[in-house]
Design a protein around this motif. Structure first.
Motif, PDB file in Angstrom:
ATOM      1  N   GLY A 107      49.576  39.598  42.068  1.00  0.00           N
ATOM      2  CA  GLY A 107      48.488  39.643  40.924  1.00  0.00           C
ATOM      3  C   GLY A 107      47.224  39.189  41.344  1.00  0.00           C
ATOM      4  O   GLY A 107      46.257  38.907  40.736  1.00  0.00           O
ATOM      5  N   ILE A 108      47.041  39.400  42.992  1.00  0.00           N
ATOM      6  CA  ILE A 108      45.784  39.041  43.180  1.00  0.00           C
ATOM      7  C   ILE A 108      44.794  40.085  43.077  1.00  0.00           C
ATOM      8  O   ILE A 108      43.596  39.851  43.049  1.00  0.00           O
ATOM      9  CB  ILE A 108      46.050  38.824  44.970  1.00  0.00           C
ATOM     10  CG1 ILE A 108      44.462  38.203  45.376  1.00  0.00           C
ATOM     11  CG2 ILE A 108      46.257  40.044  45.619  1.00  0.00           C
ATOM     12  CD1 ILE A 108      44.747  37.720  46.862  1.00  0.00           C
ATOM     13  N   LEU A 109      45.065  41.477  42.519  1.00  0.00           N
ATOM     14  CA  LEU A 109      44.297  42.352  42.380  1.00  0.00           C
ATOM     15  C   LEU A 109      43.360  42.016  41.080  1.00  0.00           C
ATOM     16  O   LEU A 109      42.355  42.677  41.020  1.00  0.00           O
ATOM     17  CB  LEU A 109      44.847  43.674  41.952  1.00  0.00           C
ATOM     18  CG  LEU A 109      45.452  44.686  43.159  1.00  0.00           C
ATOM     19  CD1 LEU A 109      46.307  45.611  42.754  1.00  0.00           C
ATOM     20  CD2 LEU A 109      44.243  45.179  43.978  1.00  0.00           C
ATOM     21  N   PHE A 110      43.818  41.122  40.445  1.00  0.00           N
ATOM     22  CA  PHE A 110      43.330  40.824  38.964  1.00  0.00           C
ATOM     23  C   PHE A 110      42.421  39.757  39.372  1.00  0.00           C
ATOM     24  O   PHE A 110      41.904  39.219  38.302  1.00  0.00           O
ATOM     25  CB  PHE A 110      44.282  40.722  38.074  1.00  0.00           C
ATOM     26  CG  PHE A 110      45.290  41.916  37.874  1.00  0.00           C
ATOM     27  CD1 PHE A 110      44.875  43.084  37.375  1.00  0.00           C
ATOM     28  CD2 PHE A 110      46.431  41.878  38.468  1.00  0.00           C
ATOM     29  CE1 PHE A 110      45.671  44.132  37.390  1.00  0.00           C
ATOM     30  CE2 PHE A 110      47.433  43.022  38.612  1.00  0.00           C
ATOM     31  CZ  PHE A 110      46.892  44.003  37.828  1.00  0.00           C
ATOM     32  N   GLN A 111      42.217  39.149  40.601  1.00  0.00           N
ATOM     33  CA  GLN A 111      41.333  37.859  40.556  1.00  0.00           C
ATOM     34  C   GLN A 111      40.201  38.350  41.253  1.00  0.00           C
ATOM     35  O   GLN A 111      39.999  39.215  42.356  1.00  0.00           O
ATOM     36  CB  GLN A 111      41.992  37.120  41.534  1.00  0.00           C
ATOM     37  CG  GLN A 111      43.388  36.553  40.728  1.00  0.00           C
ATOM     38  CD  GLN A 111      44.023  35.595  41.700  1.00  0.00           C
ATOM     39  OE1 GLN A 111      43.816  35.161  42.790  1.00  0.00           O
ATOM     40  NE2 GLN A 111      45.652  35.090  41.281  1.00  0.00           N
ATOM     41  N   LEU A 112      38.811  37.605  40.889  1.00  0.00           N
ATOM     42  CA  LEU A 112      37.632  37.901  41.755  1.00  0.00           C
ATOM     43  C   LEU A 112      37.735  37.476  43.163  1.00  0.00           C
ATOM     44  O   LEU A 112      37.006  38.095  43.973  1.00  0.00           O
ATOM     45  CB  LEU A 112      36.501  37.053  41.024  1.00  0.00           C
ATOM     46  CG  LEU A 112      35.123  37.267  41.372  1.00  0.00           C
ATOM     47  CD1 LEU A 112      34.654  38.754  41.290  1.00  0.00           C
ATOM     48  CD2 LEU A 112      34.214  36.449  40.462  1.00  0.00           C
ATOM     49  N   ALA A 113      38.663  36.643  43.562  1.00  0.00           N
ATOM     50  CA  ALA A 113      38.749  36.102  44.909  1.00  0.00           C
ATOM     51  C   ALA A 113      39.243  37.234  45.807  1.00  0.00           C
ATOM     52  O   ALA A 113      39.145  37.000  46.807  1.00  0.00           O
ATOM     53  CB  ALA A 113      39.641  34.846  45.003  1.00  0.00           C
ATOM     54  N   TYR A 114      39.959  38.343  45.014  1.00  0.00           N
ATOM     55  CA  TYR A 114      40.431  39.461  46.085  1.00  0.00           C
ATOM     56  C   TYR A 114      39.368  40.204  46.744  1.00  0.00           C
ATOM     57  O   TYR A 114      39.436  40.433  47.884  1.00  0.00           O
ATOM     58  CB  TYR A 114      41.155  40.555  44.917  1.00  0.00           C
ATOM     59  CG  TYR A 114      41.753  41.596  45.437  1.00  0.00           C
ATOM     60  CD1 TYR A 114      42.778  41.426  46.324  1.00  0.00           C
ATOM     61  CD2 TYR A 114      41.260  42.781  45.764  1.00  0.00           C
ATOM     62  CE1 TYR A 114      43.373  42.432  47.029  1.00  0.00           C
ATOM     63  CE2 TYR A 114      41.801  43.703  46.246  1.00  0.00           C
ATOM     64  CZ  TYR A 114      43.076  43.652  47.183  1.00  0.00           C
ATOM     65  OH  TYR A 114      43.628  44.468  47.542  1.00  0.00           O
TER      66      TYR A 114
END
Length: 143
Positions: A107-114
């Motif tokens: 789910g990291i693809l959907f986070q700005l922190a990516y």
């Protein structure tokens, strides 16, 4: 000193190959025990967005016995290929597909922190650059 694009890509291939190969070596236990992968998927499920949870529920967990063996094998093979310079484009595409699958499931693809994740844009960018290059790189076994 004159820079060479193909030589720079070959260095990138060696570095990415070592990275992917190391990731595969860290997963060798998956060949005999699917537990670590299952634990990782279930851990991601708790904080993942709905689309990633569905992916875990309907693709990753049902395919666990296959993925637990296929992922380390593919990482070992594509990492070694990138390191040696054998079928670099194919190895980069395979590696890119695996990395994107893991990042999607997490789910990291959907986070700005990516965008600041060291396993994110630098790895994807390097693999895309290798996948797009058409031609022989120096000190490679093959194209």
């Amino acid at each position: 000193m004159k820079a060479s694009g193909p030589a720079a890509l070959r260095v990138l291939s060696v570095v990415m190959g070592a990275f992917i190969l190391a990731m595969g070596l860290a997963k060798l236990s998956w060949f005999t025990d699917t537990g670590p992968l299952e634990d990782e998927l279930r851990n991601w499920w708790g904080s993942a967005p709905l689309v990633s949870r569905r992916y875990i529920d309907y693709v990753a967990l049902p395919g666990l016995p296959v993925f637990a063996r296929l992922v380390p094998l593919a990482e070992l093979a594509s990492g070694a290929a990138l390191l040696l310079g054998y079928r670099i484009r194919l190895a980069a595409v395979v590696s890119l597909f695996m990395v994107l699958n893991f990042h999607f499931a997490m789910g990291i693809l959907f986070q700005l922190a990516y965008l600041t994740n060291g396993y994110g844009p630098p790895v994807l960018g390097g693999l895309v650059a290798l996948a797009l290059h058409d031609g022989r790189l120096p000190f490679s076994v093959s194209r």
